[in-house]
Enzyme design. Sequence first.
Site, PDB file in Angstrom:
ATOM      1  N   LYS A 214     -54.400 -13.221 -38.652  1.00 33.86           N
ATOM      2  CA  LYS A 214     -54.325 -13.794 -39.800  1.00 33.86           C
ATOM      3  C   LYS A 214     -53.428 -14.961 -39.619  1.00 33.86           C
ATOM      4  O   LYS A 214     -53.522 -16.168 -40.218  1.00 33.86           O
ATOM      5  CB  LYS A 214     -53.422 -12.938 -40.838  1.00 33.86           C
ATOM      6  CG  LYS A 214     -54.501 -12.074 -41.638  1.00 33.86           C
ATOM      7  CD  LYS A 214     -55.388 -12.881 -42.327  1.00 33.86           C
ATOM      8  CE  LYS A 214     -56.492 -11.901 -43.038  1.00 33.86           C
ATOM      9  NZ  LYS A 214     -57.350 -12.800 -44.065  1.00 33.86           N
TER      10      LYS A 214
ATOM     11  N   TYR B  24     -53.807  -7.379 -36.227  1.00 34.05           N
ATOM     12  CA  TYR B  24     -54.038  -8.046 -37.530  1.00 34.05           C
ATOM     13  C   TYR B  24     -53.226  -9.070 -38.116  1.00 34.05           C
ATOM     14  O   TYR B  24     -53.742 -10.275 -38.545  1.00 34.05           O
ATOM     15  CB  TYR B  24     -53.940  -6.704 -38.554  1.00 34.05           C
ATOM     16  CG  TYR B  24     -53.943  -7.152 -40.202  1.00 34.05           C
ATOM     17  CD1 TYR B  24     -55.148  -7.552 -40.661  1.00 34.05           C
ATOM     18  CD2 TYR B  24     -52.981  -7.110 -41.103  1.00 34.05           C
ATOM     19  CE1 TYR B  24     -55.260  -7.973 -41.936  1.00 34.05           C
ATOM     20  CE2 TYR B  24     -53.151  -7.079 -42.370  1.00 34.05           C
ATOM     21  CZ  TYR B  24     -54.172  -7.996 -42.778  1.00 34.05           C
ATOM     22  OH  TYR B  24     -54.498  -8.146 -44.276  1.00 34.05           O
TER      23      TYR B  24
ATOM     24  N   GLY C  35     -65.149  -3.681 -49.962  1.00 36.61           N
ATOM     25  CA  GLY C  35     -65.175  -3.844 -51.314  1.00 36.61           C
ATOM     26  C   GLY C  35     -66.121  -2.727 -51.807  1.00 36.61           C
ATOM     27  O   GLY C  35     -66.741  -2.097 -51.078  1.00 36.61           O
TER      28      GLY C  35
ATOM     29  N   LEU D  65     -61.254 -14.685 -49.266  1.00 40.52           N
ATOM     30  CA  LEU D  65     -60.789 -13.323 -49.308  1.00 40.52           C
ATOM     31  C   LEU D  65     -61.307 -12.337 -48.363  1.00 40.52           C
ATOM     32  O   LEU D  65     -60.555 -11.330 -48.289  1.00 40.52           O
ATOM     33  CB  LEU D  65     -60.392 -12.691 -50.646  1.00 40.52           C
ATOM     34  CG  LEU D  65     -59.918 -13.530 -51.984  1.00 40.52           C
ATOM     35  CD1 LEU D  65     -59.845 -12.689 -53.123  1.00 40.52           C
ATOM     36  CD2 LEU D  65     -58.642 -14.102 -51.515  1.00 40.52           C
TER      37      LEU D  65
END
Length: 278
Positions: A153, A149, A36, A76
């Site tokens: 998840k 990944y 971010g 998130l």
Amino acid sequence: MRHLITGGAGFIGSHLSEALLKRGDEVFILDDLSTGSVENIRHLKTHERFHYFFDSITNRQLLAELVDESDVVFHLAAAVGVRLIVESPVRTLETNVYGTQLVLDAASKKKKLVFTASTSEVYGKSDKVPFHEDADLVLGATTMGRWSYAASKALDEFLALSYWKEKKQPVIVVRLFNTVGPRQVGRYGMVLPNFVRQALDGAPITIFGSGQQSRCFCDVRDTVEAILRLLGTEKAIGEVVNIGSDQEISIEGAHFQKKTDDELVAASGRISTVAATD
Ligand code: UDP
């Protein structure tokens, strides 16, 4: 309402923050600025109902305080982007699995609703389109780093759903498909910002593989609206929900740039052939 957004300074988190503030709600974000950026939230920083904390979700004390302040948690914060995942598999696994566990654990003490962000990547190699939430997930070998990944998840999803089943901790799992819009950057491998940057620079557009592969790109503002609609949907609790566009488009474009096959495979594990030529 009061909300905590982990990963709130990310591309989707910043748009979600904006939408929640527009509703008149209070927003706390927790972001370690790994993917971010301050740029994403610069326009929100002086808003009286916006509070930002640049720290890791592994700061358990801060996490607990912010969860206490909030009615809902949007989780998130995650290692995202094909490039990052191929380059830093340990970080991917640690952030995605350990981080989610910490968030669920903190939220479960006060039974605060947690939105857990997952990804369409969990469908892996499945060709049973359209993808249904109850369909089998088809992942590749553990020796292929890129699958870490999807696996991380998928484990997040198992964790969230288990917290619901075993501890009655309310969760909603959202599987986000390709999302696009303002503030997305191509640094972590996402295709559209890369194409736009290359076009603006007058550089060749790099198409990986045959270009015949297709994706559905959803405007981030639609993604956020879908998340907010789920927020008011009681029957979504304990469920997994796909969020994405249903308009399919191929990656193929006018210009090609040949790279070595190794570079291409490193950048995107979905390549089977490299048909691109100068
Ligand atoms: N892609 C491409 N050029 C780029 C970046 C990506 O052709 O500069 C391709 C990539 O190989 C994939 C598609 O665009 O087939 C979408 O890639 P992205 O990483 O954005 O999303 P994902 O593969 O995770 O759906």
